[in-house]
Each structure stands twice: as structure tokens, then as C-alpha cells.
Design an enzyme around this catalytic site. Structure first.
Site, PDB file in Angstrom:
ATOM      1  N   CYS A 221       0.831  -1.214   0.000  1.00  0.00           N
ATOM      2  CA  CYS A 221       0.000   0.000   0.000  1.00  0.00           C
ATOM      3  C   CYS A 221       0.867   1.265   0.000  1.00  0.00           C
ATOM      4  O   CYS A 221       1.140   1.829  -1.043  1.00  0.00           O
ATOM      5  CB  CYS A 221      -0.939   0.035   1.211  1.00  0.00           C
ATOM      6  SG  CYS A 221      -2.241  -1.207   1.219  1.00  0.00           S
ATOM      7  N   ARG A 222       1.282   1.681   1.186  1.00  0.00           N
ATOM      8  CA  ARG A 222       1.935   2.991   1.319  1.00  0.00           C
ATOM      9  C   ARG A 222       3.286   3.098   0.634  1.00  0.00           C
ATOM     10  O   ARG A 222       3.528   4.060  -0.101  1.00  0.00           O
ATOM     11  CB  ARG A 222       2.064   3.363   2.803  1.00  0.00           C
ATOM     12  CG  ARG A 222       0.720   3.617   3.446  1.00  0.00           C
ATOM     13  CD  ARG A 222       0.844   3.759   4.931  1.00  0.00           C
ATOM     14  NE  ARG A 222       1.191   2.467   5.529  1.00  0.00           N
ATOM     15  CZ  ARG A 222       1.437   2.278   6.808  1.00  0.00           C
ATOM     16  NH1 ARG A 222       1.402   3.309   7.636  1.00  0.00           N
ATOM     17  NH2 ARG A 222       1.712   1.076   7.278  1.00  0.00           N
ATOM     18  N   SER A 223       4.181   2.155   0.892  1.00  0.00           N
ATOM     19  CA  SER A 223       5.522   2.322   0.306  1.00  0.00           C
ATOM     20  C   SER A 223       5.521   2.198  -1.218  1.00  0.00           C
ATOM     21  O   SER A 223       6.200   2.979  -1.887  1.00  0.00           O
ATOM     22  CB  SER A 223       6.550   1.402   0.958  1.00  0.00           C
ATOM     23  OG  SER A 223       6.234   0.047   0.806  1.00  0.00           O
TER      24      SER A 223
END
Length: 156
Positions: free
Chosen positions: A13-15
Site C-alpha cells: 500500500c503505502r511504500s
């Protein structure tokens, strides 16, 4: 060449959102020959998996392609291989420092440290379901990171 590693818990998701958002703004700034970006996870839970579909959809909404991404875990050698290691949350910095980097952390920072909201952690959209806010936070951090690199004459 400056090498940057974005890190979150699972690298789905974020990275990877940060990796592909940053690659997009770097390419648009015509600096892709000077900056390399990648992403990784602190855990092993998602190794080999692609970007989580809602994260992929949010990137696609902004014209950013993340196809071909496969989650990987941080490696000890990443500390030497990257100039900047950018964590999404303080827990990621702590895990990297203790589990992977033998206590070293002078290359590790939080993504939002490059924004107008230093110290803020990027909430995990896996739990919040809010991929729009996550995208906006990551974009702000990535814009600030690029501005920092340019203003500090790190691009040589």
C-alpha cells in the site's frame, strides 16, 4: 545517482504508492536520470504480492502505473545501497534500525518530515480504507522530498 527506499509494513500500500508517486514526479521534473526509487516491507506477510487493488486504483486515478511491482522485504544491505530510507511510520524506522541495520538510523526519516507536517505518520489505508487521504499525504511528502533534494543541491 541518489537512491531512495520507501518502507512500510507490507510493501503493498503505502511504500509502493510512495515509490510510484515519487517516480512520477521525478520523471515529470526530468530528473529520472539522477534519482532512483524503490520500496520494501519490514514484514514478510506480503512478499511477492502486487500492489493492493485499492492502492493501485488510487494511483491509476492519478495516471500512475504500478504494474510489475512485487513486495519485498528490507535487507541489511539496503542500508549501504540507499542514500535515503523513508519510513511511513515510526515503527518502521524502529524495526529497520533494530532488526536490519544494526542500530544505525542516520539515513532513515519519516516521509512527512519533508512536508509542512513533520513527524506525522501516514495512516495505514489497509485499516482506514481511506486511500485518497493516504495518496494526498504521500504526494505532499514526495513533493517535499524532491524539493529538499533540489534545494540542498543533492543532485550532482
Amino acid at each position: 545517482m541518489i537512491k531512495i527506499l520507501f518502507v512500510c509494513w507490507g510493501n503493498i500500500c503505502r511504500s509502493p504508492m510512495a515509490e510510484y508517486i515519487f517516480k512520477d514526479i521525478v520523471k515529470k521534473a526530468k530528473l529520472d536520470n539522477l534519482i532512483y526509487a524503490e520500496s520494501a516491507a519490514t514484514s514478510t506477510e506480503e512478499i511477492g504480492n502486487p500492489v493492493y487493488p485499492p492502492a493501485r486504483d488510487e494511483l491509476k486515478h492519478h495516471g500512475i502505473d504500478c504494474s510489475g511491482h512485487h513486495a519485498r522485504q528490507v535487507r541489511s544491505r539496503d542500508y549501504l545501497g540507499f542514500d535515503y530510507i523513508i519510513a511511513m511510520e515510526e515503527i518502521h524506522r524502529s524495526i529497520m534500525r533494530s532488526r536490519f541495520f544494526g542500530g544505525a538510523d542516520d539515513k532513515i526519516s519519516l516521509l512527512m518530515d519533508y512536508s509542512s507536517k513533520p513527524g506525522i505518520e501516514i495512516a495505514d489505508p489497509w485499516y482506514t480504507g481511506d486511500f485518497v487521504t493516504t495518496y494526498n499525504q504521500i504526494k505532499e511528502g514526495c513533493d517535499g522530498l524532491l524539493e529538499y533534494l533540489v534545494n540542498e543541491n543533492k543532485l550532482r
